[in-house]
Write a protein that holds these residues in place. Sequence first.
Motif, PDB file in Angstrom:
ATOM      1  N   VAL A  39     -48.981 -15.107  23.654  1.00 14.05           N
ATOM      2  CA  VAL A  39     -50.249 -16.151  23.522  1.00 14.05           C
ATOM      3  C   VAL A  39     -51.406 -15.980  24.277  1.00 14.05           C
ATOM      4  N   ILE A  40     -51.020 -15.489  25.394  1.00  9.21           N
ATOM      5  CA  ILE A  40     -52.120 -15.468  26.596  1.00  9.21           C
ATOM      6  C   ILE A  40     -53.075 -14.466  26.026  1.00  9.21           C
ATOM      7  N   ALA A  41     -52.484 -13.248  25.539  1.00 10.13           N
ATOM      8  CA  ALA A  41     -53.215 -12.055  25.018  1.00 10.13           C
ATOM      9  C   ALA A  41     -54.082 -12.460  23.777  1.00 10.13           C
ATOM     10  N   ILE A  42     -53.397 -13.225  22.939  1.00  9.70           N
ATOM     11  CA  ILE A  42     -54.175 -13.526  21.826  1.00  9.70           C
ATOM     12  C   ILE A  42     -55.334 -14.525  22.045  1.00  9.70           C
ATOM     13  N   LEU A  43     -55.021 -15.605  22.775  1.00  9.22           N
ATOM     14  CA  LEU A  43     -56.194 -16.521  23.080  1.00  9.22           C
ATOM     15  C   LEU A  43     -57.031 -16.014  24.104  1.00  9.22           C
ATOM     16  N   GLY A  44     -56.884 -14.928  24.973  1.00  5.87           N
ATOM     17  CA  GLY A  44     -57.887 -14.421  25.990  1.00  5.87           C
ATOM     18  C   GLY A  44     -58.704 -13.498  25.251  1.00  5.87           C
ATOM     19  N   ASN A  45     -58.034 -12.557  24.555  1.00  8.61           N
ATOM     20  CA  ASN A  45     -58.957 -11.836  23.676  1.00  8.61           C
ATOM     21  C   ASN A  45     -59.867 -12.503  22.709  1.00  8.61           C
ATOM     22  N   PHE A  46     -59.200 -13.303  22.095  1.00  5.32           N
ATOM     23  CA  PHE A  46     -60.199 -14.239  21.229  1.00  5.32           C
ATOM     24  C   PHE A  46     -61.419 -14.738  21.750  1.00  5.32           C
ATOM     25  N   THR A  47     -61.164 -15.287  23.058  1.00  6.95           N
ATOM     26  CA  THR A  47     -62.142 -15.970  23.854  1.00  6.95           C
ATOM     27  C   THR A  47     -63.252 -14.900  24.155  1.00  6.95           C
ATOM     28  N   ILE A  48     -62.775 -13.680  24.652  1.00  8.35           N
ATOM     29  CA  ILE A  48     -63.674 -12.536  24.859  1.00  8.35           C
ATOM     30  C   ILE A  48     -64.788 -12.530  23.669  1.00  8.35           C
ATOM     31  N   LEU A  49     -64.262 -12.044  22.469  1.00 10.31           N
ATOM     32  CA  LEU A  49     -64.729 -12.022  21.200  1.00 10.31           C
ATOM     33  C   LEU A  49     -65.828 -13.020  20.932  1.00 10.31           C
ATOM     34  N   LEU A  50     -65.443 -14.379  20.974  1.00  8.14           N
ATOM     35  CA  LEU A  50     -66.120 -15.818  20.812  1.00  8.14           C
ATOM     36  C   LEU A  50     -67.409 -15.549  21.872  1.00  8.14           C
ATOM     37  N   ILE A  51     -67.072 -15.426  23.161  1.00  9.38           N
ATOM     38  CA  ILE A  51     -68.339 -15.420  24.146  1.00  9.38           C
ATOM     39  C   ILE A  51     -69.029 -14.453  23.982  1.00  9.38           C
ATOM     40  N   VAL A  52     -68.841 -13.117  23.843  1.00  6.96           N
ATOM     41  CA  VAL A  52     -69.820 -12.102  23.387  1.00  6.96           C
ATOM     42  C   VAL A  52     -70.656 -12.560  22.174  1.00  6.96           C
ATOM     43  N   ARG A  53     -69.803 -12.940  20.987  1.00  8.95           N
ATOM     44  CA  ARG A  53     -70.725 -13.347  19.781  1.00  8.95           C
ATOM     45  C   ARG A  53     -71.637 -14.429  20.100  1.00  8.95           C
ATOM     46  N   MET A  54     -71.217 -15.601  20.978  1.00  5.32           N
ATOM     47  CA  MET A  54     -72.048 -16.575  21.072  1.00  5.32           C
ATOM     48  C   MET A  54     -73.445 -16.109  22.277  1.00  5.32           C
ATOM     49  N   GLU A  55     -72.990 -15.289  22.999  1.00 10.48           N
ATOM     50  CA  GLU A  55     -74.157 -15.265  24.278  1.00 10.48           C
ATOM     51  C   GLU A  55     -75.013 -13.937  24.037  1.00 10.48           C
ATOM     52  N   GLN A  56     -76.186 -14.280  23.486  1.00  3.69           N
ATOM     53  CA  GLN A  56     -77.139 -13.130  23.231  1.00  3.69           C
ATOM     54  C   GLN A  56     -77.250 -12.058  24.219  1.00  3.69           C
ATOM     55  N   SER A  57     -77.184 -12.525  25.691  1.00  2.00           N
ATOM     56  CA  SER A  57     -77.366 -11.645  26.733  1.00  2.00           C
ATOM     57  C   SER A  57     -76.290 -10.687  26.802  1.00  2.00           C
ATOM     58  N   LEU A  58     -75.033 -11.020  26.157  1.00  5.66           N
ATOM     59  CA  LEU A  58     -74.049 -10.079  26.208  1.00  5.66           C
ATOM     60  C   LEU A  58     -73.873  -8.908  25.204  1.00  5.66           C
ATOM     61  N   HIS A  59     -75.131  -8.932  24.226  1.00  2.00           N
ATOM     62  CA  HIS A  59     -75.091  -8.093  23.138  1.00  2.00           C
ATOM     63  C   HIS A  59     -75.569  -6.714  23.914  1.00  2.00           C
ATOM     64  N   ALA A  60     -74.628  -6.247  24.582  1.00  2.00           N
ATOM     65  CA  ALA A  60     -74.991  -4.742  25.223  1.00  2.00           C
ATOM     66  C   ALA A  60     -73.852  -3.726  25.131  1.00  2.00           C
ATOM     67  N   PRO A  61     -73.852  -2.659  25.181  1.00  2.00           N
ATOM     68  CA  PRO A  61     -72.910  -1.471  24.872  1.00  2.00           C
ATOM     69  C   PRO A  61     -71.518  -1.969  25.743  1.00  2.00           C
ATOM     70  N   MET A  62     -71.650  -2.339  26.885  1.00  2.00           N
ATOM     71  CA  MET A  62     -70.210  -2.582  27.573  1.00  2.00           C
ATOM     72  C   MET A  62     -69.504  -3.732  26.904  1.00  2.00           C
ATOM     73  N   TYR A  63     -70.324  -4.603  26.478  1.00  3.72           N
ATOM     74  CA  TYR A  63     -69.566  -5.782  25.756  1.00  3.72           C
ATOM     75  C   TYR A  63     -69.191  -5.467  24.436  1.00  3.72           C
ATOM     76  N   TYR A  64     -69.921  -4.832  23.581  1.00  2.00           N
ATOM     77  CA  TYR A  64     -69.413  -4.112  22.317  1.00  2.00           C
ATOM     78  C   TYR A  64     -68.000  -3.407  22.564  1.00  2.00           C
ATOM     79  N   PHE A  65     -67.916  -2.681  23.689  1.00  2.29           N
ATOM     80  CA  PHE A  65     -66.584  -1.820  23.818  1.00  2.29           C
ATOM     81  C   PHE A  65     -65.514  -2.998  24.364  1.00  2.29           C
TER      82      PHE A  65
END
Length: 315
Positions: A39-65
């Motif tokens: 449950v922690i893995a699913i929620l945590g990784n989904f949160t990472i995906l959501l944050i990177v998608r929402m935050e324009q400043s995170l649209h960079a190679p490190m965050y894509y990886f």
Amino acid sequence: MSDSNTTVFTNPSSFILLGIPGLEAAHVWISIPFCAMYVIAILGNFTILLIVRMEQSLHAPMYYFLCMLAVIDMVLSTTILPKMLSIFWFNSREIDFSACLTQLYFIYCFIVMESGILVALAFDRYVAICDPLRHSTILTNTVVGKIGLAVLLRGGLLILPFSFLARRWPYCRTNVIAHTYCEHLAVVKLACADIRSSSYYGLLVIFLVIGPDVFFIILSYTQILRAIFSLPTKDTRLKTFGTCGSHLCVILAFYIPCFFSSLTHRFGHNVPLHFHVITANMYLLVPPMLNPIIYGVRTKQIRDRLLHLLTHRGT
């Protein structure tokens, strides 16, 4: 159904997964931490995906990886846990032969992919620290996409022989697998044939994947440390090294259990079977759980965006 331990067959329609041999009475209790990790893995990784998608400043190679790593982790943990819980909770131990080989393929395919993404992250940190002025020109979106595609193809193609070899063996001893999932060696050891080609290919994959990946990560961080120690002040060195801290923690969380599980399975003949099985499960469940926590805590941009989302919702 006849007794699986005595039935003679060459093409089993299904396998029987025992769960954790010797600890059957504790299956329900063991399922609690495993389920919590999932449950922690699913929620945590989904949160990472959501944050990177929402935050324009995170649209960079490190965050894509990081997004690629998050998807891999969610698929990897989902590949084993639902069936494992059905064994623990409902004693549903039967798995179709083809489903077993499909599970086997996805497990090792995504392990290889995860190792490749860790190398990509190490390369990103190397360029960012050792050649920062060219970072945006070296790691363009096109290059990041090509790296992601290469990681996908490497994992998909290298692991294909695992399933093909396992499918061609005659199984005339038993269809009982003393494990919670279709682990490669646990499956092929049931064959009544010379399985050295499967075993040797498994070692070959380790030497072709884990060996070079670890070498390139060590090489990258050797250059990174040289660049860091050449910086003029202690505060600058600590701040620069801090940008690599989360990645180093993720590397250790992935490779240390990987080597430990592989070594105990191949050489730990005196280690109890239930310890082998628990170790193999922890290896597949702990990194997907830890990765989003490590990056969420240690990466300022992700941490700040997450805190903003939480406080904004709370108001």
